[in-house]
Enzyme design. Structure first.
Site, PDB file in Angstrom:
ATOM      1  CD  GLU A 268      -2.525  -1.114   2.727  1.00 57.97           C
ATOM      2  OE1 GLU A 268      -3.322  -2.023   2.945  1.00 57.97           O
ATOM      3  OE2 GLU A 268      -2.334  -0.180   3.522  1.00 57.97           O
TER       4      GLU A 268
ATOM      5  CB  CYS B  14       2.218   7.162   4.054  1.00 60.70           C
ATOM      6  SG  CYS B  14       2.485   5.895   5.276  1.00 60.70           S
TER       7      CYS B  14
ATOM      8  CB  CYS C 170       5.326  -6.060   9.272  1.00 56.28           C
ATOM      9  SG  CYS C 170       6.508  -5.261  10.382  1.00 56.28           S
TER      10      CYS C 170
ATOM     11  CB  CYS D 242       2.846  -3.558  16.541  1.00 59.12           C
ATOM     12  SG  CYS D 242       4.620  -3.300  16.376  1.00 59.12           S
TER      13      CYS D 242
ATOM     14  CB  CYS E 267       0.148  -2.568  13.612  1.00 55.14           C
ATOM     15  SG  CYS E 267       0.607  -2.388  11.874  1.00 55.14           S
TER      16      CYS E 267
ATOM     17  CD  GLU F 278      11.215  -1.238  11.770  1.00 50.33           C
ATOM     18  OE1 GLU F 278      10.247  -0.882  12.458  1.00 50.33           O
ATOM     19  OE2 GLU F 278      12.145  -0.462  11.469  1.00 50.33           O
TER      20      GLU F 278
ATOM     21  CB  SER G 239       6.435   2.972  16.620  1.00 49.11           C
ATOM     22  OG  SER G 239       6.186   3.457  15.325  1.00 49.11           O
TER      23      SER G 239
ATOM     24  CG  HIS H 246       3.118   2.783  19.818  1.00 51.49           C
ATOM     25  ND1 HIS H 246       2.587   3.920  19.262  1.00 51.49           N
ATOM     26  CD2 HIS H 246       3.655   2.082  18.782  1.00 51.49           C
ATOM     27  CE1 HIS H 246       2.775   3.893  17.950  1.00 51.49           C
ATOM     28  NE2 HIS H 246       3.434   2.812  17.642  1.00 51.49           N
TER      29      HIS H 246
ATOM     30  CB  CYS I 266      -0.948   0.750   8.874  1.00 49.69           C
ATOM     31  SG  CYS I 266       0.482  -0.182   8.481  1.00 49.69           S
TER      32      CYS I 266
HETATM   33  N1  SAH Z   1       7.164  -0.305  11.131  1.00 50.69           N
HETATM   34  C1  SAH Z   1       7.362   1.076  11.342  1.00 50.69           C
HETATM   35  C2  SAH Z   1       6.695   1.949  10.298  1.00 50.69           C
HETATM   36  C3  SAH Z   1       5.340   1.516   9.822  1.00 50.69           C
HETATM   37  S1  SAH Z   1       4.031   1.547  11.034  1.00 50.69           S
HETATM   38  C4  SAH Z   1       6.911   1.471  12.722  1.00 50.69           C
HETATM   39  O1  SAH Z   1       6.284   0.656  13.407  1.00 50.69           O
HETATM   40  O2  SAH Z   1       7.196   2.593  13.126  1.00 50.69           O
HETATM   41  C5  SAH Z   1       3.853   3.309  11.210  1.00 50.69           C
HETATM   42  C6  SAH Z   1       2.867   3.742  12.272  1.00 50.69           C
HETATM   43  O3  SAH Z   1       1.555   3.293  11.936  1.00 50.69           O
HETATM   44  C7  SAH Z   1       3.120   3.220  13.670  1.00 50.69           C
HETATM   45  O4  SAH Z   1       3.780   4.153  14.467  1.00 50.69           O
HETATM   46  C8  SAH Z   1       1.741   3.092  14.223  1.00 50.69           C
HETATM   47  O5  SAH Z   1       1.531   4.106  15.156  1.00 50.69           O
HETATM   48  C9  SAH Z   1       0.798   3.381  13.111  1.00 50.69           C
HETATM   49  N2  SAH Z   1      -0.319   2.456  13.158  1.00 50.69           N
HETATM   50  C10 SAH Z   1      -0.345   1.167  12.799  1.00 50.69           C
HETATM   51  N3  SAH Z   1      -1.580   0.647  12.978  1.00 50.69           N
HETATM   52  C11 SAH Z   1      -2.337   1.632  13.482  1.00 50.69           C
HETATM   53  C12 SAH Z   1      -3.718   1.712  13.880  1.00 50.69           C
HETATM   54  N4  SAH Z   1      -4.516   0.669  13.776  1.00 50.69           N
HETATM   55  N5  SAH Z   1      -4.175   2.894  14.341  1.00 50.69           N
HETATM   56  C13 SAH Z   1      -3.347   3.964  14.418  1.00 50.69           C
HETATM   57  N6  SAH Z   1      -2.058   3.949  14.061  1.00 50.69           N
HETATM   58  C14 SAH Z   1      -1.551   2.788  13.600  1.00 50.69           C
HETATM   59 FE1  SF4 Z   2       5.277  -3.730  11.631  1.00 49.90          FE
HETATM   60 FE2  SF4 Z   2       5.239  -1.067  12.244  1.00 49.90          FE
HETATM   61 FE3  SF4 Z   2       2.952  -2.490  12.115  1.00 49.90          FE
HETATM   62 FE4  SF4 Z   2       4.665  -2.906  14.107  1.00 49.90          FE
HETATM   63  S1  SF4 Z   2       3.531  -0.975  13.698  1.00 49.90           S
HETATM   64  S2  SF4 Z   2       3.613  -4.516  12.927  1.00 49.90           S
HETATM   65  S3  SF4 Z   2       6.608  -2.664  13.086  1.00 49.90           S
HETATM   66  S4  SF4 Z   2       4.325  -2.086  10.420  1.00 49.90           S
END
Ligand code: SAH
Ligand code: SF4
Length: 408
Positions: free
Chosen positions: A116, A129, A136, A140, A143, A206, A259, A261, A381
């Site tokens: 995407e 983005c 991945c 997380c 995510c 990542e 990230s 969190h 995402c």
């Molecule tokens: N893997 C890297 C970059 C991609 S994810 C990382 O984890 O930083 C980028 C961002 O997407 C993360 O910081 C996370 O905050 C956000 N993200 C992922 N899923 C999400 C969701 N369901 N709601 C809000 N933010 C989300």
């Molecule tokens: Fe991968 Fe970033 Fe999603 Fe974590 S938040 S699962 S590192 S894409």
């Protein structure tokens, strides 16, 4: 508590399948490597170098992807190149346009893997983005991409290709793509006046587990003879791959987003399982050591707001304490959680998010709440990929045709 998710990701994913037509894709390769390939294909060294320079210019300054359109290359040479090489863009499977201006694309690699890309326009900037991997390795728990398996790393060409596609879609190549032969005006290559001004490596994957390809791609994006975007306008987001952060600062030199969190081990272990490998203190030390971070170039801490999980006043105060302890030039990005089917969490209430933001802000640290964008188009995402997998093939073909027609 047994927490699901691997903490020891396999950073060696499946290799790229070679193109079925046997041609070599030169998008994303350094100019010198293109010259080498031209030489291996039979050109003498001088010719190879000159052709590589010309081709590079057409690719990155003009957005041209057919050798036939490269009018300063001899007419007989063009089919010779086209037989052996290709300048491929990822295929657009689906393009969506949100009512708030956010655009989202589902893209496909030449070996049929979907990923995407999202474009978010704001008053003073337009942010693309970009994805670094298909899927991945990390899981997380908030995510959606984390629920997918890692298929493979994206190549430098597929990463640069996303920026090229966005420029195609936004019509941002100087003077139109076929406008040839005129003296070029360098001022047309500045980001000013453009829709696409910023890039964030925050799509699927990542980026620090695909370090070499991300670095090589961003080098072309930043190259004055490439896409010429300033490193100050590029941000790489990591979930905390501590051993790669120093190289990221030194070898890529872009802005860093982390990230975070959560501010205690128990919670971060749960929601960002990589924390069990690289803990909060090590992560913040790596931030303190990050090359190029300063008050003018702050590190962004992303913090997704999860109801009753990480959103208390105490969490906010601990966040402030940690940022002070490591003396970090920091800003905090509070992200309302975007729920998806089957997610284990809820988003914090707006009043709770405001209270959290106020505590951080009163400590002198900027803590804006990110406005959710593109909610009507599954812009969270990883969601578009899954939504698309539920659609029938026929419908996707129809959408792709519509999109093709819209682009002209
Ligand atoms: N893997 C890297 C970059 C991609 S994810 C990382 O984890 O930083 C980028 C961002 O997407 C993360 O910081 C996370 O905050 C956000 N993200 C992922 N899923 C999400 C969701 N369901 N709601 C809000 N933010 C989300
Ligand atoms: Fe991968 Fe970033 Fe999603 Fe974590 S938040 S699962 S590192 S894409």
């Amino acid at each position: 508590m047994d927490i699901p998710g691997h903490i020891d990701p396999v950073p060696v994913p499946r290799p790229v399948t070679p193109r079925a037509d046997g041609r070599t894709d030169i998008l994303g390769l350094p100019k010198a490597q293109i010259a080498d390939l031209f030489r291996e294909a039979g050109l003498d060294a001088k010719q190879a170098k000159l052709r590589a320079k010309q081709v590079w210019h057409w690719i990155y300054h003009r957005g041209v992807s057919a050798f036939e359109d490269m009018t300063d290359i001899a007419k007989t040479m063009r089919p010779w190149l086209a037989e052996r090489f290709v300048i491929a863009r990822p295929e657009v499977v689906e393009a969506q346009h949100s009512s708030d201006g956010t655009r989202k694309w589902l893209l496909r690699t030449a070996d049929n893997h979907d990923f995407e890309m999202v474009f978010i326009p704001d008053a003073d900037r337009g942010t693309l983005c970009v994805s670094s991997q298909v899927g991945c390795t990390l899981n997380c728990r908030f995510c959606h991409t984390g629920t997918m398996r890692l298929v493979r790393n994206l190549t430098p060409g597929e990463i640069v290709g996303q920026v090229m596609l966005a420029r195609d879609a936004l019509g941002e190549w100087p003077k139109g793509r076929m406008d040839v032969g005129e003296v070029e005006d360098e001022s047309e290559y500045r980001a000013d006046g453009r829709l696409l001004t910023n890039i964030v490596m925050m799509g699927m994957g990542e980026p620090l587990y695909n370090f070499d390809n991300v670095r090589d791609a961003l080098k072309i994006v930043m190259d004055a003879e490439g896409l010429a975007l300033s490193r100050r306008r590029i941000t790489l987001s990591t979930s905390g791959v501590v051993p790669m952060m120093d190289r990221c600062g030194r070898e890529i030199g872009v802005n860093l987003a982390v990230s975070l969190h959560a501010v205690n081990k128990e919670t971060r272990d749960e929601i960002v399982p990589l924390n069990r490998k690289y803990g909060i203190e090590d992560l913040l030390q790596a931030c303190a050591d990050y090359h190029g971070a300063s008050n003018a170039r702050r590190i962004t801490f992303e913090y997704v707001m999860l109801k009753d999980k990480n959103d208390s006043d105490e969490d906010a105060r601990e966040l402030v304490r940690l940022i002070r302890k490591y003396d970090l030039p920091a800003k905090v990005n509070l992200i309302p959680f975007n729920p998806w089917d089957g997610s284990a969490y809820e988003c914090s209430d707006p009043a709770r998010i405001r209270a959290f933001s106020n505590i951080v802000f009163e400590a002198g640290i900027s803590a804006p709440v990110r406005t959710p964008r593109g909610r009507d188009i599954d812009a969270a995402c990883g969601q578009l990929k899954t939504a698309a997998e539920r659609k029938s093939r026929a419908e996707l073909d129809r959408l792709a045709e519509e999109k093709q027609a819209a682009l002209g």
